[in-house]
Scaffold this active site. Sequence first.
Site, PDB file in Angstrom:
ATOM      1  N   ASP A   1      43.055  36.000  45.582  1.00  7.51           N
ATOM      2  CA  ASP A   1      41.660  36.265  45.956  1.00  7.51           C
ATOM      3  C   ASP A   1      40.795  35.261  45.201  1.00  7.51           C
ATOM      4  O   ASP A   1      40.110  35.607  44.232  1.00  7.51           O
ATOM      5  CB  ASP A   1      41.295  37.706  45.591  1.00  7.51           C
ATOM      6  CG  ASP A   1      42.160  38.690  46.348  1.00  7.51           C
ATOM      7  OD1 ASP A   1      41.801  39.054  47.460  1.00  7.51           O
ATOM      8  OD2 ASP A   1      43.241  39.056  45.825  1.00  7.51           O
TER       9      ASP A   1
ATOM     10  N   GLY B   1      44.209  37.694  40.216  1.00  9.18           N
ATOM     11  CA  GLY B   1      45.113  36.794  40.924  1.00  9.18           C
ATOM     12  C   GLY B   1      44.361  35.710  41.689  1.00  9.18           C
ATOM     13  O   GLY B   1      43.268  35.944  42.201  1.00  9.18           O
TER      14      GLY B   1
ATOM     15  N   HIS C   1      50.737  42.296  41.859  1.00 12.43           N
ATOM     16  CA  HIS C   1      50.137  43.155  40.831  1.00 12.43           C
ATOM     17  C   HIS C   1      51.048  43.216  39.603  1.00 12.43           C
ATOM     18  O   HIS C   1      50.575  43.213  38.468  1.00 12.43           O
ATOM     19  CB  HIS C   1      49.941  44.579  41.367  1.00 12.43           C
ATOM     20  CG  HIS C   1      49.038  44.684  42.563  1.00 12.43           C
ATOM     21  ND1 HIS C   1      49.470  45.160  43.772  1.00 12.43           N
ATOM     22  CD2 HIS C   1      47.721  44.376  42.720  1.00 12.43           C
ATOM     23  CE1 HIS C   1      48.461  45.164  44.640  1.00 12.43           C
ATOM     24  NE2 HIS C   1      47.393  44.690  44.033  1.00 12.43           N
TER      25      HIS C   1
ATOM     26  N   LEU D   1      50.835  48.995  44.802  1.00 13.79           N
ATOM     27  CA  LEU D   1      51.253  47.874  43.955  1.00 13.79           C
ATOM     28  C   LEU D   1      52.443  47.114  44.537  1.00 13.79           C
ATOM     29  O   LEU D   1      53.388  47.704  45.055  1.00 13.79           O
ATOM     30  CB  LEU D   1      51.612  48.378  42.550  1.00 13.79           C
ATOM     31  CG  LEU D   1      50.493  49.096  41.780  1.00 13.79           C
ATOM     32  CD1 LEU D   1      50.976  49.487  40.382  1.00 13.79           C
ATOM     33  CD2 LEU D   1      49.236  48.235  41.672  1.00 13.79           C
TER      34      LEU D   1
HETATM   35  P1  AMP Z   1      43.941  44.285  45.091  1.00 11.03           P
HETATM   36  O1  AMP Z   1      44.718  45.487  44.726  1.00 11.03           O
HETATM   37  O2  AMP Z   1      44.331  43.680  46.399  1.00 11.03           O
HETATM   38  O3  AMP Z   1      42.458  44.461  44.925  1.00 11.03           O
HETATM   39  O4  AMP Z   1      44.334  43.166  44.033  1.00 11.03           O
HETATM   40  C1  AMP Z   1      44.273  43.402  42.649  1.00 11.03           C
HETATM   41  C2  AMP Z   1      44.533  42.122  41.923  1.00 11.03           C
HETATM   42  O5  AMP Z   1      45.826  41.635  42.282  1.00 11.03           O
HETATM   43  C3  AMP Z   1      43.546  41.004  42.256  1.00 11.03           C
HETATM   44  O6  AMP Z   1      43.239  40.287  41.083  1.00 11.03           O
HETATM   45  C4  AMP Z   1      44.321  40.168  43.229  1.00 11.03           C
HETATM   46  O7  AMP Z   1      43.909  38.822  43.259  1.00 11.03           O
HETATM   47  C5  AMP Z   1      45.713  40.281  42.671  1.00 11.03           C
HETATM   48  N1  AMP Z   1      46.712  39.951  43.677  1.00 11.03           N
HETATM   49  C6  AMP Z   1      46.859  40.522  44.896  1.00 11.03           C
HETATM   50  N2  AMP Z   1      47.855  39.912  45.578  1.00 11.03           N
HETATM   51  C7  AMP Z   1      48.334  38.931  44.776  1.00 11.03           C
HETATM   52  C8  AMP Z   1      49.351  37.946  44.905  1.00 11.03           C
HETATM   53  N3  AMP Z   1      50.085  37.832  46.007  1.00 11.03           N
HETATM   54  N4  AMP Z   1      49.554  37.106  43.877  1.00 11.03           N
HETATM   55  C9  AMP Z   1      48.805  37.199  42.756  1.00 11.03           C
HETATM   56  N5  AMP Z   1      47.843  38.102  42.568  1.00 11.03           N
HETATM   57  C10 AMP Z   1      47.601  38.958  43.557  1.00 11.03           C
END
Ligand code: AMP
Length: 281
Positions: free
Chosen positions: A150, A147, A37, A33
């Site tokens: 993505d 987020g 996140h 995280l």
């Molecule tokens: P992940 O753990 O990379 O699968 O991401 C989980 C969630 O966090 C997804 O909805 C991502 O789009 C969001 N997320 C990851 N990095 C960012 C960021 N820099 N800004 C906003 N949301 C993010």
Amino acid sequence: MKIISNPKEMQSASLFLRGRHKKIAFVPTMGSLHEGHLALLKKGRELGDILVLSLFVNPTQFGPHEDFKRYPRDAKEDLEKAKSAGADFVFMPPAKEMYGENFETFAQLENLPKFLCGKSRSTHFRGVATVVAKLFNIILPHTALFGEKDYQQLKIIQKMVRDLNFPIEIVSIPIVREKDGLAMSSRNQYLTPQERQSALSISQSLTIAQAMVAEGIKNKSQILNTVSATLLETKKIRIDYVTLSDPETLEELKQFKLPVLLAIACFINKIRLIDNRILHP
Ligand code: AMP
């Protein structure tokens, strides 16, 4: 904060809470995280009576030569952060609980996965849509948060929810960035200091493109060439794609029109980073 690893147990807890008219907000993640996140969790805390976080590095969304094995995992630190962010439940299933031996049912969209990251990661979004559909059925949230980092994933989840009538509101949050502009990502921790320096040209090129559009430049090739040239000034970068796409269909623009999605994926050595920005007049 309760930690659950069994899908049935999570589903029972959610059914119980729904029976008590609690509004469940859900943030799916692969852990490791960071502030991005945490911004999702903060928003989820505002929107739900109950906040559920999932930590699951989903094997089906990684290709055979991708970084599934070495994807960063730090459950202890994640749980501390989840607690500080006010999560009520953390769902962290082992892979065998999510994908039994005879697993064969996948969620597959027809068009949205054809573009952008789907071109080089052919089975990625099938894995994403499948795990999110499963998590929705296990956690039974009223609201789920994603987020804009993505962006394609967000559009795919929104579409799946509409097409398959999931009774879930999808809420998105803007990209959270480091002070110097680098979009936060769990993969940033792979970067050496020099690679991290190179990675800055990604967000810088997005800013340059927005400035061009603000000046009235409407020439697609001119914008794409400038972005690519900015990236390639940094010798370490290899471009996967730089596109100007329709923000809804994700199709590459034939005729330039605003607003437009400028999306970038590139490799710095072996590390694949993505970023995007909607360009406005
Ligand atoms: P992940 O753990 O990379 O699968 O991401 C989980 C969630 O966090 C997804 O909805 C991502 O789009 C969001 N997320 C990851 N990095 C960012 C960021 N820099 N800004 C906003 N949301 C993010």
